[in-house]
Design a protein around this motif. Structure first.
Motif, PDB file in Angstrom:
ATOM      1  N   ARG A  78      44.241  28.621  36.172  1.00 12.32           N
ATOM      2  CA  ARG A  78      44.608  27.702  37.237  1.00 12.32           C
ATOM      3  C   ARG A  78      45.656  28.329  38.146  1.00 12.32           C
ATOM      4  N   GLY A  79      45.638  27.896  39.391  1.00 10.85           N
ATOM      5  CA  GLY A  79      46.672  28.311  40.329  1.00 10.85           C
ATOM      6  C   GLY A  79      46.344  29.598  41.052  1.00 10.85           C
ATOM      7  N   ARG A  80      46.791  29.686  42.305  1.00  7.74           N
ATOM      8  CA  ARG A  80      46.425  30.853  43.114  1.00  7.74           C
ATOM      9  C   ARG A  80      47.125  32.131  42.671  1.00  7.74           C
ATOM     10  N   ARG A  81      48.295  32.041  42.054  1.00 10.46           N
ATOM     11  CA  ARG A  81      49.011  33.248  41.644  1.00 10.46           C
ATOM     12  C   ARG A  81      48.212  34.078  40.644  1.00 10.46           C
ATOM     13  N   ALA A  82      47.366  33.419  39.894  1.00 10.05           N
ATOM     14  CA  ALA A  82      46.559  34.123  38.895  1.00 10.05           C
ATOM     15  C   ALA A  82      45.492  34.999  39.542  1.00 10.05           C
ATOM     16  N   TYR A  83      45.310  34.866  40.862  1.00  8.68           N
ATOM     17  CA  TYR A  83      44.257  35.606  41.551  1.00  8.68           C
ATOM     18  C   TYR A  83      44.822  36.645  42.517  1.00  8.68           C
ATOM     19  N   ARG A  84      46.067  37.048  42.294  1.00  6.74           N
ATOM     20  CA  ARG A  84      46.639  38.121  43.087  1.00  6.74           C
ATOM     21  C   ARG A  84      45.888  39.433  42.841  1.00  6.74           C
ATOM     22  N   MET A  85      45.934  40.308  43.827  1.00  3.97           N
ATOM     23  CA  MET A  85      45.217  41.578  43.730  1.00  3.97           C
ATOM     24  C   MET A  85      45.638  42.369  42.503  1.00  3.97           C
ATOM     25  N   SER A  86      46.918  42.321  42.150  1.00  2.00           N
ATOM     26  CA  SER A  86      47.383  43.069  40.979  1.00  2.00           C
ATOM     27  C   SER A  86      46.660  42.620  39.719  1.00  2.00           C
ATOM     28  N   GLU A  87      46.373  41.317  39.603  1.00  5.37           N
ATOM     29  CA  GLU A  87      45.649  40.798  38.441  1.00  5.37           C
ATOM     30  C   GLU A  87      44.191  41.235  38.476  1.00  5.37           C
ATOM     31  N   LEU A  88      43.596  41.230  39.640  1.00  6.63           N
ATOM     32  CA  LEU A  88      42.191  41.608  39.774  1.00  6.63           C
ATOM     33  C   LEU A  88      41.979  43.081  39.403  1.00  6.63           C
ATOM     34  N   VAL A  89      42.917  43.924  39.820  1.00  6.63           N
ATOM     35  CA  VAL A  89      42.839  45.347  39.478  1.00  6.63           C
ATOM     36  C   VAL A  89      43.015  45.547  37.979  1.00  6.63           C
ATOM     37  N   GLU A  90      43.958  44.829  37.385  1.00  8.89           N
ATOM     38  CA  GLU A  90      44.181  44.966  35.946  1.00  8.89           C
ATOM     39  C   GLU A  90      42.966  44.517  35.141  1.00  8.89           C
ATOM     40  N   ASP A  91      42.224  43.550  35.650  1.00  8.64           N
ATOM     41  CA  ASP A  91      40.990  43.133  34.976  1.00  8.64           C
ATOM     42  C   ASP A  91      40.006  44.294  34.879  1.00  8.64           C
ATOM     43  N   VAL A  92      39.842  45.014  35.975  1.00  7.91           N
ATOM     44  CA  VAL A  92      38.903  46.145  35.977  1.00  7.91           C
ATOM     45  C   VAL A  92      39.414  47.259  35.072  1.00  7.91           C
ATOM     46  N   LEU A  93      40.711  47.468  35.053  1.00  7.32           N
ATOM     47  CA  LEU A  93      41.265  48.473  34.153  1.00  7.32           C
ATOM     48  C   LEU A  93      41.032  48.098  32.694  1.00  7.32           C
ATOM     49  N   ALA A  94      41.066  46.806  32.385  1.00  6.71           N
ATOM     50  CA  ALA A  94      40.778  46.371  31.014  1.00  6.71           C
ATOM     51  C   ALA A  94      39.345  46.709  30.632  1.00  6.71           C
ATOM     52  N   LEU A  95      38.419  46.525  31.562  1.00  3.42           N
ATOM     53  CA  LEU A  95      37.027  46.911  31.303  1.00  3.42           C
ATOM     54  C   LEU A  95      36.922  48.417  31.138  1.00  3.42           C
ATOM     55  N   TYR A  96      37.596  49.164  31.996  1.00  6.15           N
ATOM     56  CA  TYR A  96      37.582  50.624  31.905  1.00  6.15           C
ATOM     57  C   TYR A  96      38.039  51.090  30.520  1.00  6.15           C
ATOM     58  N   ARG A  97      39.073  50.488  29.996  1.00  4.26           N
ATOM     59  CA  ARG A  97      39.597  50.915  28.690  1.00  4.26           C
ATOM     60  C   ARG A  97      38.592  50.656  27.573  1.00  4.26           C
ATOM     61  N   VAL A  98      37.828  49.590  27.696  1.00  2.00           N
ATOM     62  CA  VAL A  98      36.825  49.280  26.679  1.00  2.00           C
ATOM     63  C   VAL A  98      35.740  50.347  26.645  1.00  2.00           C
ATOM     64  N   THR A  99      35.431  50.946  27.787  1.00  2.00           N
ATOM     65  CA  THR A  99      34.346  51.927  27.835  1.00  2.00           C
ATOM     66  C   THR A  99      34.688  53.204  27.069  1.00  2.00           C
ATOM     67  N   GLY A 100      35.956  53.550  26.997  1.00  2.00           N
ATOM     68  CA  GLY A 100      36.333  54.800  26.356  1.00  2.00           C
ATOM     69  C   GLY A 100      36.071  56.025  27.205  1.00  2.00           C
ATOM     70  N   ALA A 101      35.619  55.833  28.441  1.00  2.00           N
ATOM     71  CA  ALA A 101      35.316  56.954  29.329  1.00  2.00           C
ATOM     72  C   ALA A 101      36.595  57.511  29.945  1.00  2.00           C
ATOM     73  N   ASP A 102      36.549  58.788  30.300  1.00  2.00           N
ATOM     74  CA  ASP A 102      37.682  59.393  31.005  1.00  2.00           C
ATOM     75  C   ASP A 102      37.791  58.839  32.420  1.00  2.00           C
ATOM     76  N   ARG A 103      36.637  58.771  33.096  1.00  2.00           N
ATOM     77  CA  ARG A 103      36.586  58.242  34.459  1.00  2.00           C
ATOM     78  C   ARG A 103      35.283  57.468  34.637  1.00  2.00           C
ATOM     79  N   VAL A 104      35.273  56.581  35.602  1.00  3.10           N
ATOM     80  CA  VAL A 104      34.070  55.835  35.921  1.00  3.10           C
ATOM     81  C   VAL A 104      33.864  55.843  37.433  1.00  3.10           C
ATOM     82  N   HIS A 105      32.619  55.744  37.850  1.00  2.00           N
ATOM     83  CA  HIS A 105      32.312  55.515  39.255  1.00  2.00           C
ATOM     84  C   HIS A 105      32.512  54.024  39.529  1.00  2.00           C
ATOM     85  N   VAL A 106      32.999  53.681  40.708  1.00  2.00           N
ATOM     86  CA  VAL A 106      33.240  52.282  41.054  1.00  2.00           C
ATOM     87  C   VAL A 106      32.571  51.970  42.390  1.00  2.00           C
TER      88      VAL A 106
END
Length: 285
Positions: free
Chosen positions: A70-98
């Motif tokens: 809830r709330g707009r603060r939860a949708y700041r760009m910093s949070e959105l980027v961290e979400d993708v980084l969380a997915l990246y870490r799950v992959t175990g890859a060194d780098r990914v194409h985006v």
């Protein structure tokens, strides 16, 4: 990673993921925009699989049922980027194409600027570099095209009008989207999802969180190998921002302006986009 990733978690939120293609292929993360989901990649993804790539397409924050804070603060760009980084870490890859489209492109730009070591290549569809976009707002007619961003800052009224439009003017809304390059089927899919899934307010909160971002963050140059693809019939994003983007990419850069193509590039011209992607992705070292 030798098994499918169907979801990942971050800070108590659970994100759904469409994981397709060869398990041993280089990973391409596909970031959808507003008001879409991972389904928007259904035409492009198989073309990438045929080239040997594995695609991970998450339903992003607000779009996954388990990730709607809830709330707009939860949708700041910093949070959105961290979400993708969380997915990246799950992959175990060194780098990914985006590859990102619309809001997904905005997230991809900031990810590549802040964490270039994890991004093998960046592909932005429709949306220019954030600094180029802001500059175009005062040097072209982009501010007029972006009127809806101001409207979405209002509380509750945008949601009310979207629901009324869906209930009483669904066919007209579909035709409006078709005029911007969508098929009737895809337009109906997106309109029905936004209005009936519980994602409406979270999706609009991406816009409401825009004033909470630091302007300085948007000026970071990108040093990753980058490609921007823009359609000259895009009703939301003008040429000026696309042309200015070159000034904010310090690494290898390719720009494709597509004549007669609208905003919905991954679905409107997937074959042409795949042709552009082939040398771009292969050039990563």
């Amino acid at each position: 990673m030798d098994h499918r990733i169907t979801s990942f978690s971050r800070d108590g939120l659970t994100f759904d993921v469409a994981d397709q293609g060869p398990l041993d292929g280089e990973i391409v993360v596909l970031l959808h925009g507003f008001p879409q989901t991972a389904a928007s990649w259904s035409a492009l993804a198989p073309l990438l699989h045929a080239e040997g790539y594995r695609t991970l397409a998450p339903n992003q924050r607000g779009y996954s049922p388990g990730a709607r804070p809830r709330g707009r603060r939860a949708y700041r760009m910093s949070e959105l980027v961290e979400d993708v980084l969380a997915l990246y870490r799950v992959t175990g890859a060194d780098r990914v194409h985006v590859i990102g489209h619309d809001w997904g492109a905005a997230v991809a730009w900031m990810l590549a600027a802040r964490r270039p070591e994890v991004v093998a290549t960046l592909t932005a569809l429709s949306v220019p570099h954030p600094a180029a976009f802001l500059k175009s707002m005062v040097t072209s007619g982009q501010a007029v095209k972006s009127w809806y961003m101001v409207f979405f800052q209002l509380p509750w009224l945008p949601e009310l009008l979207v629901r009324l439009a869906h209930r009483y003017g669904r066919d007209r809304a579909i035709k409006v989207n078709m005029a911007s390059g969508q098929t009737a089927e895809n337009a109906a899919r997106d309109i029905d999802f936004l209005s009936g899934s519980g994602a409406l307010t979270p999706a609009i909160n991406w816009y409401r969180a825009m004033p909470l971002s630091s302007p300085g963050q948007t000026r970071q140059p990108v040093r990753t190998r980058t490609m921007l693809v823009w359609g000259d019939q895009d009703v939301a994003l003008g040429r000026k921002g696309a042309e200015l983007t070159r000034d904010y990419v310090a690494g290898p850069y390719t720009f494709h302006a597509l004549p007669g193509v609208g905003h919905w590039i991954p679905e409107q011209v997937p074959d042409q986009l795949a042709e552009f992607l082939r040398p771009h992705l292969a050039a990563a070292t």
